[in-house]
Write a protein that holds these residues in place. Structure first.
Motif, PDB file in Angstrom:
ATOM      1  N   HIS A 173    -101.307  -9.017   0.700  1.00 57.18           N
ATOM      2  CA  HIS A 173    -100.777 -10.239   1.304  1.00 57.18           C
ATOM      3  C   HIS A 173    -100.116  -9.923   2.644  1.00 57.18           C
ATOM      4  O   HIS A 173    -100.306 -10.636   3.631  1.00 57.18           O
ATOM      5  CB  HIS A 173     -99.768 -10.884   0.342  1.00 57.18           C
ATOM      6  N   THR A 230    -109.332 -17.023   3.743  1.00 62.39           N
ATOM      7  CA  THR A 230    -108.180 -16.948   2.847  1.00 62.39           C
ATOM      8  C   THR A 230    -107.269 -18.135   3.101  1.00 62.39           C
ATOM      9  O   THR A 230    -107.237 -18.698   4.201  1.00 62.39           O
ATOM     10  CB  THR A 230    -107.338 -15.671   3.076  1.00 62.39           C
ATOM     11  N   ALA A 231    -106.556 -18.503   2.053  1.00 60.46           N
ATOM     12  CA  ALA A 231    -105.463 -19.462   2.186  1.00 60.46           C
ATOM     13  C   ALA A 231    -104.220 -18.648   1.873  1.00 60.46           C
ATOM     14  O   ALA A 231    -104.030 -18.216   0.737  1.00 60.46           O
ATOM     15  CB  ALA A 231    -105.639 -20.598   1.211  1.00 60.46           C
ATOM     16  N   VAL A 232    -103.424 -18.394   2.887  1.00 59.49           N
ATOM     17  CA  VAL A 232    -102.296 -17.468   2.736  1.00 59.49           C
ATOM     18  C   VAL A 232    -100.984 -18.246   2.774  1.00 59.49           C
ATOM     19  O   VAL A 232    -100.747 -19.027   3.700  1.00 59.49           O
ATOM     20  CB  VAL A 232    -102.287 -16.415   3.879  1.00 59.49           C
ATOM     21  N   LYS A 233    -100.169 -18.020   1.756  1.00 54.54           N
ATOM     22  CA  LYS A 233     -98.855 -18.667   1.753  1.00 54.54           C
ATOM     23  C   LYS A 233     -97.915 -17.853   2.626  1.00 54.54           C
ATOM     24  O   LYS A 233     -97.765 -16.647   2.434  1.00 54.54           O
ATOM     25  CB  LYS A 233     -98.314 -18.773   0.334  1.00 54.54           C
ATOM     26  N   THR A 263     -98.959 -23.046   3.722  1.00 53.46           N
ATOM     27  CA  THR A 263    -100.245 -22.384   3.509  1.00 53.46           C
ATOM     28  C   THR A 263    -101.052 -22.404   4.795  1.00 53.46           C
ATOM     29  O   THR A 263    -101.216 -23.450   5.421  1.00 53.46           O
ATOM     30  CB  THR A 263    -101.033 -23.095   2.394  1.00 53.46           C
ATOM     31  N   GLY A 288    -101.275 -16.817  -2.249  1.00 52.20           N
ATOM     32  CA  GLY A 288    -102.501 -17.206  -1.563  1.00 52.20           C
ATOM     33  C   GLY A 288    -103.720 -16.696  -2.292  1.00 52.20           C
ATOM     34  O   GLY A 288    -103.624 -16.093  -3.365  1.00 52.20           O
TER      35      GLY A 288
END
Lengths: 423, 103
Positions: free
Chosen positions: A110, A194-197, A203, B67
């Motif tokens: 991450h 990707t969907a990154v928090k 997001t 994610g």
């Protein structure tokens, strides 16, 4: 394989390798140049749909004239010397050894994804303003994209915005990053997006150029950008409104051998689970719906065309019909009202809130005013119908809006003719 | 060998039906040729036939649930399995492939 943080230098070397590779192969340069020229002409931002504000462009990127592709790739993605020095080559070789035989990082953490996004931001950000179907503007930032890529992402988002009648889709997109490579999955497949928090629970989306992964840059293909971007947006909308969990059409259920028109799933990947089924169906529907070819067609016509050969009775057809239906005023108002009712310390629940709506004119007036600002397509009558239904479900004896309630404007019954809508 | 005629889908009295010819595809043994008859369809056709097709195949969570990443297979142009994928995507863009009998 665990990797340490990717430094700017390491990334630049990686980019340099990609640039040299592309330049050496120069595959189909003439065809690509012709295509880039044609698309540049065809994809000028349309008035009223998108305003391009070049915040920190690549040099000369805001020009309408695009350079030949081979030249453009090295200039856009590489701000150092074009030829690799012996020192650079040694460092790159050492790095390649750490990364694996292909020179592409394996599974990224991450923190590494966040770092890649930060580095994309350093390369340049273009801010675009998209207008949804209700006339509300949404700002989206595209980071690290070349002019051609930026046009693709912008076009995909503009097209999506045109179909976002109630402004429920665009708010889920704020930042899109274009990144050379996002590594591979646990199973060794290239990561497409990707969907990154990030900090604060936001997001953000990344799209991969698949550099060094045996593919032409897929972000130059509008079809690809739409599929990956809309798939991610589908997840985001699903998470916000909990749509894949609807019992209405059973996402995630069906015969896994029946794919496509007349079947149960829209794609092979849709069979994975309910959430992926929803995201794939969302992506398929909006890829068609957003095409200018179908302006003026109803959603039903678009679905009929998308699933050509399907008579409309199949499960996949019902799932697809649910997508636009679920993104209407009923879902929006449910989310909005529940948010107000549960987050407001004074009301502490939907029951007390519903009583306040019918008993205190200022509550309704405040909601009407707020919705007019944020979701102008949602009319006061829609709100009244929704609240009356809520009261009925809760078995609250509150009467109707306007009926004997002098503070309510209009005074008409929500079911009065003259305004047609479905909740 | 594959030879397809690509038509637009147009709205007729009974729903969508095959419309004008916009292009042709001829492919064999991993190579192929795209012929464009309608220049307005050049971009979507080139997107589909000249690029790799990337099929989403899996999704995995990033560490700590912060994610997720989607990964896929990359199918090079003109391969038989790629063309099958492309054929399924054609109606999404309002197009349909009609098989031309190979003598």
């Amino acid at each position: 394989m665990a990797l340490g943080p990717i430094s700017n230098d390491a990334l630049s070397r990686q980019i340099a390798r990609g640039g040299l590779r592309v330049e050496a192969s120069a595959l189909g340069a003439e065809a690509l140049t012709r295509k880039a020229g044609a698309q540049a002409a065809a994809e000028e931002p349309q008035v009223g749909e998108s305003v391009l504000d070049v915040a920190a462009p690549f040099s000369a990127s805001s020009s309408c004239e695009e350079p030949p592709v081979a030249q453009q790739r090295t200039r856009d993605f590489f701000d150092g010397p074009l030829l690799m020095t012996p020192e650079g080559f040694t460092a790159a070789t050492a790095e390649r050894t750490a990364e694996g035989a292909t020179g592409v990082p394996c599974r990224l953490s991450h923190a590494q994804h966040c770092q890649l996004q930060d580095e994309a931001r350093l390369k340049g950000t273009q801010t675009i303003t998209l207008r949804d179907g209700g006339g509300i503007d949404h700002v989206v930032r595209i980071h690290g994209a070349s002019p051609v890529e930026c046009k693709r992402v912008e076009r995909a988002l503009c097209d999506l915005g045109r179909c976002d009648t109630y402004g429920m889709v665009l708010p889920s997109v704020a930042d899109v990053h274009v990144i050379d490579t996002l590594g591979t999955s646990q199973n060794g497949r290239p990561v497409l997006g990707t969907a990154v928090k990030r900090e604060g629970g936001v997001t953000t989306i990344s799209l991969s150029r698949l550099q060094g992964q045996g593919s032409r840059n897929p972000i130059e293909s509008l079809d690809h950008v739409k599929r990956v971007l809309y798939h991610e947006v589908g997840h985001s909308v699903d998470t916000r409104y909990n749509l894949s969990g609807s019992a209405e059409c059973g996402f995630g259920r069906g015969d896994s051998d029946k794919i496509g028109a007349g079947g149960d799933f829209v794609s092979r990947y849709a069979r994975t689970n309910a959430r992926e089924d929803y995201a794939e169906t969302f992506s398929n529907f909006y890829t068609s719906r957003s095409s200018a070819l179908f302006d003026g067609c109803s959603d039903a016509d678009v679905i009929h065309m998308n699933l050509y050969g399907d008579d409309g009775s199949s499960r996949v057809s019902q799932k697809m019909a649910y997508v636009p239906r679920s993104l209407g005023p009923a879902t929006l108002l449910k989310d909005y009202v529940m948010g107000l009712a549960t987050n407001h310390p004074h009301y502490d629940g939907i029951g007390r809130f519903t009583r306040a709506y019918f008993g205190d004119p200022s509550v309704r007036a405040s909601m009407v005013s707020d919705l007019a600002q944020s979701h102008p397509r949602v009319t006061p009558k829609m709100l009244d119908v929704f609240m009356e239904r809520t009261a009925k479900l809760l078995k609250l004896d509150v009467g109707s809006v306007g009926g004997g309630n002098p503070g309510m404007p209009g005074g008409a019954s929500p079911s009065a003719p003259g305004e047609r809508f479905a909740l | 060998m594959i030879h397809w005629r690509l038509h637009r889908l147009v709205m007729g009295p009974h729903g969508w039906e095959t419309g004008p010819l916009v292009g042709e595809v001829v492919a064999a043994d991993g190579t192929g040729h795209l012929l464009i008859h309608d220049d307005a369809m050049r971009e979507p056709l080139e997107d589909l036939f000249l690029f790799d097709q990337v099929c989403i195949e899996e999704r995995e969570s990033l560490e700590g649930g912060a994610g997720s990443a989607i990964a896929g297979d990359v199918l090079p142009p003109w391969r038989a399995d790629t063309l099958e994928v492309v054929k399924r995507r054609l109606p999404t863009l309002g197009l349909l492939a009609e098989d031309v009998p190979i003598p």
